[in-house]
Design an enzyme around this catalytic site. Structure first.
Site, PDB file in Angstrom:
ATOM      1  N   GLY A 171      48.249  27.077  40.042  1.00  0.00           N
ATOM      2  CA  GLY A 171      47.787  26.364  38.871  1.00  0.00           C
ATOM      3  C   GLY A 171      46.289  26.133  38.819  1.00  0.00           C
ATOM      4  O   GLY A 171      45.771  25.618  37.826  1.00  0.00           O
TER       5      GLY A 171
ATOM      6  N   LYS B  98      45.148  39.424  39.651  1.00  0.00           N
ATOM      7  CA  LYS B  98      46.209  39.485  38.649  1.00  0.00           C
ATOM      8  C   LYS B  98      45.922  40.551  37.605  1.00  0.00           C
ATOM      9  O   LYS B  98      46.843  41.201  37.099  1.00  0.00           O
ATOM     10  CB  LYS B  98      46.385  38.118  37.991  1.00  0.00           C
TER      11      LYS B  98
ATOM     12  N   ARG C   8      53.931  37.431  50.142  1.00  0.00           N
ATOM     13  CA  ARG C   8      54.193  36.499  51.240  1.00  0.00           C
ATOM     14  C   ARG C   8      55.552  35.856  51.020  1.00  0.00           C
ATOM     15  O   ARG C   8      56.224  36.114  50.015  1.00  0.00           O
ATOM     16  CB  ARG C   8      53.127  35.403  51.257  1.00  0.00           C
TER      17      ARG C   8
END
Length: 665
Positions: free
Chosen positions: A156, A116, A283
């Protein structure tokens, strides 16, 4: 040309991909771990290859075994689904190196978006708005609240909200440990936490000829533990200019990394209309059905065509109507989202018009994508999602109403689920007004997540229906006079009595059959219309209602127009083996002990963590029930436990000013 596809996944996504393969005339190959040996995706495939073991690390996360399986089965392509290795650049390279077709983006694009932090640098360089990272060492009160995030992975895991600087170091350490365990990478970073931001994403589809589609957008803001619960398309209430800017930013993101195939650009939309790039999922997404329902596309079929080198038309189809998806999880929201496991006896969603597809040209309907079927067992090894229920209609209000009604009427017999929460969300005034954001469940906790006070009258009526159905079943099986009502006498006699327990109460159904009909204590005016082993019809206050009754061992499910009630039949005599010592901490679910926080002899406070259990991709704290001392610690890290297993015993501290005492003879 592709002729055979190995689906490197399990559950509902494997079934979904296999369906499109069948429609395209391709053979589908499944893989399975030992717990999945008889799973629906295995039964539906043309061929299946065993991955020995149970844990994901030994099976679905083994790139070498998956490639070997594809070669052994004669597949010439691999579809990764989502989760597991779907965003693993190394796996994509291994597939290509084996001479197989990879149904996904280039490994280089996957690698570019794999971190990220790295992805944000690339996007910022391309002109896509991003949130600036916050250096935890230099964070101040003005930076709060902060969001700690794992650089790798998703779902998460490794994510914490920090509202107190004093807690930052501890949350960073916990996030690193969880990220390392889940993704093999302990890197984390901090960014500003937007309390009431919206999670909006854009579906992408790109070919190898330069065409990049923004196939509509979705709102996925209703989340628990940073994991999505309700998703919809298109995202409601967004001005046209902001929507077009989001789509253009998504297309820019795809072009910046040479993307091909299906993917999703995720953004955080602030209340003031600004948006920021979060990440790109390289994806197919769990929530892709809402986009299919509002466009008429088959996104998996498009993935197959793009992988074969086909060119996309210049523009995607326009969005039509509205679709809402609810994720049905085997979990108890009111018990800190505790996952559930065990046999699933029945999963029935009334009004279902399609499974794993959207009928062409249909303006409304109800779609069910499920990884389980009646009689399957929900295990602790994988995500607790049972199914995705999707309603689509010309308007958002109609889609919400249809989906809420279908879930409310669903018959779900097995582990506890979040069905009631989903219904409450879909019928909540704020949701219906489009006032959704990532803090929705926290803001409306009392109306959605918290356990609602049970309707005792409904439970008592369900217990009566259960008792009458049980009696009807016994009479139907009787060798003589099976047509007589149970307990029938030609003179007045004591009533029949059966006891049932719910999560919060115990009910005793007392009734007898008289010449004038049913006489049920506590239910004045109730008239029995008919009773059969699986169906009881009662009339109350002039209103006739039918109750469907199903019994599995001592568990009884009663489904009716007043709601679903789960009862436990109570025997006449208590079972001594079921009694436990005071202060016993029992495993609430099957799982693995991740780590312990105490040792025998340690003093603990009420609510203090004693140990952590991992089940269904989440960690769960087991806490001390009261102030006291750890008298016994029965487990160790790495140990697997079954539900009800004794984990520890906390001996409660004596009241202040008093002490332990014992009476002599």
């Amino acid at each position: 040309m592709i002729t055979s596809v190995l689906v490197a996944n399990r559950g509902e996504i494997a079934r979904r991909v296999l369906r499109s393969c069948r429609d395209a005339g391709l053979d589908g190959v499944a893989v399975f771990s030992d717990p999945d040996a008889d799973a629906p995706h295995v039964r539906e495939a043309d061929a299946a290859v065993r991955l020995p073991g149970a844990a994901p690390a030994d099976t679905y996360l083994r790139a070498d075994l998956l490639v070997q399986a594809a070669l052994a089965a004669g597949a010439d392509a691999v579809h990764p689904g989502y989760g597991f290795l779907s965003e693993n650049a190394g796996f994509a390279r291994a597939v290509l190196d084996a001479g197989l077709v990879w149904i996904g983006p280039p490994p280089e694009a996957i690698a570019a978006m794999g971190s990220k932090t790295g992805a944000k640098r690339i996007m910022a360089g391309a002109g896509v708005p991003v949130l600036d990272a916050v250096d935890p060492a230099a964070a101040t009160e003005a930076d709060l609240p902060l969001l700690v995030k794992a650089a790798a992975g998703g779902g998460g895991r490794g994510m914490r909200v920090v509202r107190d600087l004093a807690a930052l170091d501890g949350e960073l350490a916990a996030a690193r440990a969880e990220a390392a365990s889940a993704f093999g990478d302990g890197e984390v970073f901090c960014e500003p936490y937007v309390e009431t931001g919206r999670h909006v994403e854009v579906q992408l589809m790109a070919d190898a000829h330069g065409t990049v589609w923004a196939v509509g957008d979705r709102d996925c803001s209703v989340q628990r533990r940073h994991q999505k619960v309700v998703e919809e398309a298109p995202a409601p209430g967004i001005p046209d200019a902001v929507r077009e800017a989001l789509h253009e930013a998504a297309r820019t993101a795809a072009r910046a990394i040479g993307y091909t195939g299906a993917g999703t650009a995720e953004f955080l939309l602030a209340p003031d209309g600004r948006f920021f790039f979060l990440e790109m999922n390289t994806r197919l997404q769990v929530e892709h059905p809402v986009t299919e329902c509002t466009t008429g596309l088959d996104l998996v079929a498009l993935q197959l065509r793009v992988a074969e080198g086909a060119a996309l038309p210049p523009r995607p189809p326009a969005t039509r109507g509205h679709a809402i998806e609810a994720r049905l999880y085997a979990e108890d929201p009111a018990a800190d989202w505790q996952p559930q496991a065990g046999p699933l006896h029945l999963l029935e969603l009334p009004g279902t018009t399609a499974r794993f597809r959207t009928p062409a040209g249909e303006e409304s309907g109800l779609r069910l994508d499920s990884g389980v079927e009646d009689g399957d067992t929900v295990t602790v090894h994988y995500d607790p999602m049972l199914a995705k229920a999707v309603a689509w209609a010309p308007t958002r209000a109609e889609a919400a109403r249809r989906l809420a009604a279908a879930l409310a009427r669903a018959r779900i017999h097995g582990p506890a689920t979040n069905r009631d929460l989903l219904v409450r969300v879909l019928r909540h005034p704020a949701f219906l007004a489009g006032d959704v954001h990532t803090a929705f469940l926290r803001q409306h906790h009392a109306d959605t997540v918290a356990r609602q006070a049970p309707d005792k009258e409904t439970e008592a009526l369900a217990a009566l229906a259960a008792a009458l159905a049980d009696a009807a079943g016994r009479r139907a099986a009787a060798p003589v006079l099976g047509g007589l009502p149970a307990g029938w006498r030609n003179v007045p006699s004591a009533p029949q009595a059966k006891r049932y327990r719910t999560a919060d109460a115990e009910h005793e159904a007392r009734y007898r059959h008289t010449r004038d009909g049913l006489l049920a204590e506590g239910h004045p005016g109730v008239r029995l219309v008919s009773a059969a082993p699986g169906r009881v019809v009662l009339e109350t206050g002039g209103v006739r209602r039918a109750f469907a009754v199903a019994r599995y061992g001592d568990t009884v499910h009663v489904d009716g127009p007043l709601g679903a009630v789960v009862l436990t039949a109570v025997g006449r005599f208590p079972d001594p083996a079921a009694q436990t010592a005071p202060g016993s901490l029992l495993a609430p679910m099957p799982g693995t002990v991740v780590r312990t926080a105490v040792a025998e002899g340690d003093a603990v406070r009420a609510g203090q963590t004693v140990l952590w259990l991992e089940a269904m991709k989440m960690e769960h704290r087991v806490t001390a029930p009261a102030d006291g001392t750890v008298a016994e610690l029965r487990v160790r890290p790495g140990q697997q436990v079954e539900p009800g297993a004794l984990l520890a015993v906390v001996r409660e501290a004596a009241p202040a000013g008093g002490g332990a005492s014992a009476e002599g003879p």
